[in-house]
Design a protein around this motif. Structure first.
Motif, PDB file in Angstrom:
ATOM      1  N   MET A   1      -2.275  -6.899  -7.160  1.00  0.00           N
ATOM      2  CA  MET A   1      -2.334  -5.617  -6.672  1.00  0.00           C
ATOM      3  C   MET A   1      -3.623  -5.291  -6.039  1.00  0.00           C
ATOM      4  O   MET A   1      -3.885  -4.081  -5.615  1.00  0.00           O
ATOM      5  CB  MET A   1      -1.692  -4.553  -7.427  1.00  0.00           C
ATOM      6  CG  MET A   1      -0.388  -4.699  -7.896  1.00  0.00           C
ATOM      7  SD  MET A   1       0.898  -4.679  -6.411  1.00  0.00           S
ATOM      8  CE  MET A   1       0.859  -2.966  -6.136  1.00  0.00           C
ATOM      9  N   ALA A   2      -4.955  -6.268  -6.331  1.00  0.00           N
ATOM     10  CA  ALA A   2      -6.098  -5.943  -5.843  1.00  0.00           C
ATOM     11  C   ALA A   2      -6.046  -5.455  -4.476  1.00  0.00           C
ATOM     12  O   ALA A   2      -5.474  -6.139  -3.342  1.00  0.00           O
ATOM     13  CB  ALA A   2      -7.044  -7.129  -6.050  1.00  0.00           C
ATOM     14  N   GLY A   3      -6.727  -4.153  -4.123  1.00  0.00           N
ATOM     15  CA  GLY A   3      -6.730  -3.676  -2.819  1.00  0.00           C
ATOM     16  C   GLY A   3      -5.675  -3.026  -2.070  1.00  0.00           C
ATOM     17  O   GLY A   3      -5.487  -2.602  -0.962  1.00  0.00           O
ATOM     18  N   ASP A   4      -4.667  -2.924  -2.951  1.00  0.00           N
ATOM     19  CA  ASP A   4      -3.455  -2.256  -2.701  1.00  0.00           C
ATOM     20  C   ASP A   4      -3.858  -0.751  -2.305  1.00  0.00           C
ATOM     21  O   ASP A   4      -4.610  -0.055  -2.924  1.00  0.00           O
ATOM     22  CB  ASP A   4      -2.176  -2.479  -3.587  1.00  0.00           C
ATOM     23  CG  ASP A   4      -0.977  -1.620  -3.079  1.00  0.00           C
ATOM     24  OD1 ASP A   4      -0.433  -2.280  -2.282  1.00  0.00           O
ATOM     25  OD2 ASP A   4      -0.661  -0.245  -3.541  1.00  0.00           O
ATOM     26  N   ARG A   5      -2.968   0.117  -1.407  1.00  0.00           N
ATOM     27  CA  ARG A   5      -3.554   1.414  -0.884  1.00  0.00           C
ATOM     28  C   ARG A   5      -3.274   2.366  -2.228  1.00  0.00           C
ATOM     29  O   ARG A   5      -3.762   3.381  -2.346  1.00  0.00           O
ATOM     30  CB  ARG A   5      -2.755   1.722   0.373  1.00  0.00           C
ATOM     31  CG  ARG A   5      -3.561   1.304   1.475  1.00  0.00           C
ATOM     32  CD  ARG A   5      -3.192   2.593   2.583  1.00  0.00           C
ATOM     33  NE  ARG A   5      -1.675   2.294   2.821  1.00  0.00           N
ATOM     34  CZ  ARG A   5      -0.954   2.883   3.207  1.00  0.00           C
ATOM     35  NH1 ARG A   5      -1.368   4.147   3.512  1.00  0.00           N
ATOM     36  NH2 ARG A   5       0.421   2.695   3.588  1.00  0.00           N
TER      37      ARG A   5
END
Lengths: 638, 100
Positions: A109-113
């Protein structure tokens, strides 16, 4: 372990995921990289706490820690924790899988909004799930039951800008709420019959009729939560959520809450009620496996497979061997979470590769995949171990638990009509092998299709660690030291199952043979046509749409009409009131105010008159004096 | 000599005097109105004296009235003069120091 220490540890266990959830909300956007670190760290502590409680309390006498929750008149409602071996197994499974999923999410989920709300809901879900398994009060359990449903709802709809995800979230929520009516009914029955909400007390209910009524109501709630026929259609749609969420909530923990509830409430179930449980479970197992065989989407295959496995657990509970159901729950949690996370790793890697190659296709569709064998060997090994465990290969945990299920079902059925359902389960076992092979073949071994356009490399380490750990946990030693013996540490402490060596040996030979046959079958031909009925989950959605929607629409229309009637009446009433109020206002203004004002006006005029005599003007005085004198004279003279 | 017209004359004079006293704004005119009224009384006194001509009560009384009228006029004019000096006006309505 002393009770005070245990209580503290339990609060610690429940508090840590909650703290993780809150911290994720409070950390500012600038330090968002801290989110996964903190969450994983806190979950690691939770897992350590959970497993140490489990180790310390294992095989001890069940502990009941109760405290007065609230009192109503003479009734005192207590709430508390009940810790026995079943709870301990659940606590360790939930905390461990949650840790794995948190770890996986930190890469996935890295960088998910919406990372912030993602970690919040993940932590919150872990808290609720732990609360659910620990609670000794059926009301408290129900609250947690609803809260895990809510967390599932928010996490399915995590990518809220996708209309289909939002719709799937709503569907999961509504279907679960409908089934939860059964839970409410059961609570009402149990409370009116036993005057208690305590799980240890309500299960003592003796009245035959009400016992069965409560058991069936509970079964309905379980059928919703654990996605059984006819409520299962929310689970495949729930795959719209992020894959780690599917692993945690829709495979390993939340959906098995229903099985857990059945195990906790087991004393309530009479043999007849248990027969119904087996029937529901075996039919679900068969239908789930059939549908899994006809899916193209990896996650949908896994979802239907989960439905099928949940059906097996239900059948195991129904056969009376709730220990076996717990064993399968335990082993299934690991290999199914492993499968989901491996699928997640594949999806993640392919997405990344698509991004660099500027090629776009549906990476979840097995028709587009293939040839990942060379590109992702570690993922392949893990996926293969987990799917072999799913299909029940010897030397893996799935073999032991499935063996136990088969034995307990054959024990249950004997030579009666029940054999039909036992054989239904056997067929679903066979189908499980077939769809596992199909999945494995088309993702990894078939000739590369659209994947050949991409440059795919192995998944990053952060994704690999949880997968490797989970596939290690799918090996035989988590159940018992002996690879073919299911009465290990778990079953021996809960409910040892009988042995039936014939079945064990037969399945040991049959399962690998069937796998090889399936392997050759898939190797020799192209991807076969699928039956639309099975692909679309028996059109259950459409049935609900047709039946449910029309009923609801008619109901809504009737409600609207009657509402209009009520509205009209209320409007007339309102108009009458307004008119009356206007009348009153008029009366007030002209009669009452007028009277008062008139009196005031008269006093004022009198005053003015009186004042006008003494206006300080000499001539006026003279005039009035003369005037009075004249009147006086008139009075005297005439 | 008929007495009736004298009554009427006196009544007229009194009325005119009263009207002047009430209506006129200037204090001097008011004083003059008072003079008129006093003289109307004088005419009455003399006219009534005709009923008993052997006595002279009426005439004597009217003489008294004249003298008093002169005094009154003198004092009145003096007051008016003082008021005029002080307030720069001889209109009683404008002397409103007592009014709240």
């Amino acid at each position: 372990m002393s009770q005070a220490l245990l209580l503290n540890l339990l609060f610690f266990l429940l508090g840590l995921p909650l703290v993780s959830a809150m911290l994720a909300q409070f950390i500012s956007e600038k330090y968002r990289w801290l989110n996964p670190l903190i969450a994983v760290f806190l979950l690691l502590l939770t897992t350590i706490t959970g497993i140490s409680i489990c180790v310390a309390q294992w095989n001890e006498a069940p502990v009941l820690l109760e405290h007065t929750w609230f009192s109503l008149g003479n009734y005192t409602i207590t709430a508390g924790f009940y810790i026995n071996n079943v709870t301990l197994v659940m606590v360790s499974v939930v905390s461990f899988i949650s840790l794995m999923v948190h770890l996986f999410s930190s890469g996935y989920m890295a960088g998910d909004r919406f990372e912030k709300s993602y970690y919040t809901m993940l932590g919150f879900f872990t808290f609720c799930m732990l609360g659910l398994v620990l609670a000794n009060n059926i009301l408290l359990l129900f609250i947690f039951w609803e809260l895990v449903g809510f967390s599932s709802y928010t996490l399915i709809g995590h990518w809220r800008e996708k209309a289909i995800a939002a719709k799937a979230a709503g569907k999961a929520f509504v279907i679960n709420r409908i089934a939860d009516l059964g839970f409410i009914a059961a609570i009402l029955i149990l409370y009116t019959q036993t005057n208690s909400f305590s799980l240890t007390e309500v299960t003592q209910l003796t009245n035959e009729f009400w016992r069965n009524a409560a058991a069936i109501s509970l079964l309905i709630a379980v059928m919703g939560k654990s996605a059984q026929v006819p409520f299962f259609n929310w689970l495949p749609s729930a795959m719209e959520g992020p894959t780690p969420v599917s692993a945690l909530i829709h495979a390993a923990t939340m959906v098995v809450a229903g099985i857990f509830l059945l195990i906790r409430m087991f004393p309530l179930f009479s043999p007849e009620a248990l027969d119904i449980v087996v029937i529901v479970g075996s039919i679900t197992a068969l239908l789930g496996a059939l549908a899994a065989l006809h899916q193209y989407d990896i996650k949908k295959i896994l979802a239907y497979s989960t439905i099928s496995q949940l059906g097996l657990m239900l059948a195991a509970v129904g056969s009376g061997a709730y220990g076996v159901a717990l064993l399968h729950l335990f082993t299934h949690a690991f290999f199914k979470a492993g499968l989901f996370l491996s699928a997640g790793a594949i999806i993640h890697v392919l997405h990344q590769a698509q991004h660099t190659a500027h090629v776009h296709f549906d990476v979840q569709d097995i028709r587009n995949l293939g040839g990942l064998k060379k590109m992702m060997p570690i993922t392949l090994v893990c996926f293969a171990i987990c799917s072999a465990a799913l299909s029940g290969f010897p030397m893996l945990s799935g073999f032991q638990s499935k063996d136990a299920i088969l034995v307990s079902l054959f024990n249950w059925s004997g030579n009666s009509w029940r054999l039909i359902f036992t054989w239904t389960v056997v067929v679903s076992f066979v189908l499980t092998i077939v769809y596992s092979v199909r999945m494995l073949w088309y993702i990894f071994f078939a000739t590369a299709k659209k994947t050949s356009l991409l440059r795919v490399s192995e998944a990053p380490g952060i994704l690999r660690i949880p997968i490797i750990l989970l596939s290690l946990c799918s090996l035989w030693f988590v159940v018992s030291v002996h690879p073919l013996e299911y009465n290990g540490w778990l079953l021996n402490s809960i409910q040892p199952a009988k042995h039936y060596l014939f079945i064990t040996w037969l399945s040991m030979i049959l399962i690998p043979t069937l796998s090889v046959i399936a392997w050759w079958w898939y190797k020799s031909k192209e991807l076969s046509r699928v039956y639309p009925v099975l692909k679309n989950g028996f059109y259950l959605d459409r049935v609900y749409d047709k039946a449910g929607k029309n009923t609801v629409l008619t109901l809504a229309y009737t409600a609207k009409k009657s509402d209009q009637g009520i509205d009209g009446f209320i409007h007339v009433l309102a108009y009458a009131q307004v008119t009356f109020a206007h009348l009153l206002a008029w009366f007030d203004k002209w009669i009452i105010d007028g009277g008062v004002n008139g009196i005031a006006w008269m006093a004022r005029q009198t005053g003015a008159l009186a004042r006008s005599f003494s206006g300080g003007k000499i001539q006026t005085y003279i005039f009035w004096t003369t005037f009075t004198l004249i009147i006086f004279l008139f009075w005297i003279l005439f | 000599m008929p007495i009736q017209p004298l009554y009427i004359l006196s009544a007229l004079l009194l009325s005119i005097g009263l009207v002047i006293v009430i209506v006129k704004r200037n204090a001097i005119m008011v004083l003059m109105g008072i003079e008129l009224m006093l003289n109307a009384a004088n005419i009455n006194l003399i006219a009534f004296n005709q009923k008993t001509p052997q006595t002279l009560d009426g005439q004597v009384f009217s003489l008294f009235v004249m003298i008093i009228a002169v005094c009154e006029a003198a004092i009145g004019l003096a007051i008016i003069l003082q008021v005029y000096r002080h307030y720069k006006t001889s209109v009683p309505d404008e002397v409103t120091e007592l009014k709240g």
